[in-house]
Design a protein around this motif. Structure first.
Motif, short mmCIF file in Angstrom:
data_model
loop_
_atom_site.label_atom_id
_atom_site.label_comp_id
_atom_site.label_asym_id
_atom_site.label_seq_id
_atom_site.Cartn_x
_atom_site.Cartn_y
_atom_site.Cartn_z
N UNK A 12 0.83 -1.20 0.00
CA UNK A 12 0.00 0.00 0.00
C UNK A 12 0.87 1.26 0.00
N UNK A 13 1.92 1.27 0.82
CA UNK A 13 2.82 2.42 0.88
C UNK A 13 3.59 2.59 -0.42
N UNK A 14 4.05 1.48 -1.00
CA UNK A 14 4.77 1.55 -2.28
C UNK A 14 3.88 2.16 -3.35
N UNK A 15 2.65 1.66 -3.47
CA UNK A 15 1.74 2.14 -4.50
C UNK A 15 1.33 3.60 -4.25
N UNK A 16 1.18 3.97 -2.98
CA UNK A 16 0.83 5.36 -2.66
C UNK A 16 1.93 6.31 -3.10
N UNK A 17 3.18 5.94 -2.88
CA UNK A 17 4.29 6.78 -3.31
C UNK A 17 4.37 6.87 -4.83
N UNK A 18 4.17 5.74 -5.50
CA UNK A 18 4.28 5.72 -6.95
C UNK A 18 3.17 6.53 -7.62
N UNK A 26 10.43 10.23 0.25
CA UNK A 26 9.15 9.59 0.01
C UNK A 26 8.04 10.28 0.80
N UNK A 27 6.89 10.41 0.17
CA UNK A 27 5.75 11.05 0.85
C UNK A 27 5.22 10.16 1.97
N UNK A 28 5.32 8.84 1.76
CA UNK A 28 4.83 7.90 2.76
C UNK A 28 5.94 6.90 3.08
N UNK A 29 6.37 6.80 4.34
CA UNK A 29 7.44 5.86 4.70
C UNK A 29 7.04 4.42 4.39
N UNK A 30 8.03 3.61 4.08
CA UNK A 30 7.77 2.21 3.76
C UNK A 30 7.97 1.35 5.02
N UNK A 55 7.29 -7.02 -6.59
CA UNK A 55 6.89 -7.08 -7.99
C UNK A 55 6.74 -5.67 -8.57
N UNK A 56 6.12 -4.77 -7.80
CA UNK A 56 5.94 -3.39 -8.27
C UNK A 56 7.28 -2.67 -8.41
N UNK A 57 8.18 -2.89 -7.46
CA UNK A 57 9.49 -2.25 -7.54
C UNK A 57 10.29 -2.77 -8.73
N UNK A 58 10.17 -4.07 -9.00
CA UNK A 58 10.85 -4.63 -10.17
C UNK A 58 10.23 -4.14 -11.47
N UNK A 59 8.92 -3.98 -11.48
CA UNK A 59 8.24 -3.60 -12.71
C UNK A 59 8.69 -2.24 -13.21
N UNK A 60 9.22 -1.41 -12.32
CA UNK A 60 9.75 -0.11 -12.72
C UNK A 60 10.90 -0.27 -13.70
N UNK A 61 11.59 -1.42 -13.67
CA UNK A 61 12.73 -1.67 -14.55
C UNK A 61 12.32 -2.38 -15.84
N UNK A 62 11.04 -2.73 -15.95
CA UNK A 62 10.54 -3.37 -17.17
C UNK A 62 9.69 -2.36 -17.94
N UNK A 74 14.89 4.72 -10.45
CA UNK A 74 16.15 4.67 -9.70
C UNK A 74 16.10 5.56 -8.45
N UNK A 75 14.92 5.76 -7.91
CA UNK A 75 14.80 6.56 -6.70
C UNK A 75 15.59 5.89 -5.58
N UNK A 76 16.49 6.62 -4.93
CA UNK A 76 17.39 5.99 -3.93
C UNK A 76 16.65 5.26 -2.81
N UNK A 77 15.56 5.83 -2.33
CA UNK A 77 14.87 5.18 -1.21
C UNK A 77 14.14 3.92 -1.66
N UNK A 78 13.63 3.91 -2.89
CA UNK A 78 13.01 2.69 -3.40
C UNK A 78 14.06 1.61 -3.65
#
Length: 342
Positions: A12-18, A26-30, A55-62, A74-78
């Motif tokens: 939920x936090x990953x998707x909220x930031x994206x 990051x707007x919302x801590x993970x 999966x969502x973090x990896x999909x950023x590279x696809x 390539x966001x450092x915190x992600x």
């Protein structure tokens, strides 16, 4: 692909930031789980919140996700969060993988060792069930579960191309060229699978069924990205691909038989029939030239080659067991049953 539905606080936090604009912070801590969050290694594989976040973090590279800015890749915190999750995932896989006694780092012993490893499987056979017993609904579920990888088939392994050299690199490129249709877009394996889904009345858009697949299915795809995106694990991605090629030809023949049994035409079966012949050739190239060639060039990667193969077998066994147990109990293997085709 479209953004999936969160499965817990981390995803939920990953998707909220994206959903926002990339900023330095990051707007919302993970809420990353601690190292003691899982008592058994399989628990990591079955953790839907963590696997979806990965999966969502990896999909950023696809291919990315709808509405998500490219600047997040390539966001450092992600990247820091992904690295932490990868550490736990790799640890779980290393505990799960049953790595055999290692052979000499030479092409023939390595190939023989990999063939022996992939042949030593006494578990229940998903492919035999599909061939003889699966219902039409179960075959559609089978396609949905496979679509999470097959609609981008070969991409995770292609990360290894610039990280190899010589014989191993040439072998990998030869295999991947076939996977991508040998220059013919209509014969790309991902395209053949999309055609199979359309023939079964399913949505062929990549990630269309992301909310329906269980965590173990995501884990199988995440494992490829873990191995492929980390150069230090180049031995593992080579071993993973070798195991896939060595365990593909006969099962795909049985899968095709199952679809034929229920009256599906060549538009659905073509994907599986293609792999019967292609992977019978690929397994030899993968074992001797790719994995064996890498072991000869970099003997220090021998253990990781066999780890990658053993991890592939372990996670795929869990995924297959999940499907069989659900189907034999009269349940759906999906989190959300798919609608019947028109």
């Amino acid at each position: 692909m479209r953004k999936p539905t969160a499965r817990g606080p981390l995803s939920s936090a990953v998707l909220a930031n994206l959903a926002g604009t990339p900023q330095e912070r990051l707007a919302e801590p993970l809420p990353l789980p601690g190292p003691d969050a899982w008592s058994e290694p399989e628990d990591f594989v079955y953790d839907g919140d963590v696997q979806l976040a990965l999966f969502c973090l990896y999909e950023l590279h696809y291919g990315g996700m709808d509405g998500v800015a490219d600047g997040w890749e390539w966001h450092p915190e992600l990247i820091r969060a992904r690295t932490g999750l990868e550490r736990g995932f790799e640890g779980a896989l290393r505990r799960m993988a049953e790595v055999p006694t290692l052979p000499e780092p030479a092409a023939e012993p390595v190939a023989a060792g990999l063939f022996a490893l992939t042949a030593d499987d006494g578990g229940p056979s998903l492919s035999r069930y599909v061939a003889k017993e699966a219902t039409g609904e179960q075959l559609r579920e089978f396609l949905i579960l496979r679509s999470i990888y097959q609609l981008k088939e070969a991409d995770p392994h292609s990360w290894a191309i610039p990280r190899l050299g010589g014989r191993a690199k040439a072998a990998l490129v030869e295999i991947q060229s076939d996977e991508y249709g040998g220059g013919r877009p209509e014969r790309m394996h991902s395209g053949l699978f999309a055609r199979a889904m359309r023939g079964a009345g399913l949505d062929d858009a990549y990630g269309a069924y992301i909310d329906a697949v269980p965590a173990v299915t995501l884990a199988a795809v995440n494992m490829m990205s873990l191995f492929g995106l980390n150069r230090r694990l180049r031995g593992a991605i080579v071993g993973h691909l070798a195991a896939y090629e060595m365990t593909s030809s006969i099962p795909n023949k049985l899968y095709s038989r199952g679809f034929r049994r229920l009256g599906y035409g060549s538009d659905v079966r073509d994907y599986f029939d293609e792999h019967v012949e292609a992977d019978a050739v690929h397994e030899q190239i993968a074992g001797r030239d790719m994995a064996g060639g890498l072991a000869e060039a970099e003997p220090g990667l021998l253990a990781d080659i066999f780890f990658g193969a053993a991890a592939a077998l372990a996670v795929d066994a869990l995924a297959g067991r999940h499907q069989l147990e659900a189907w034999q109990a009269g349940r759906s293997a999906l989190m959300v049953p798919a609608e019947a085709p028109a």
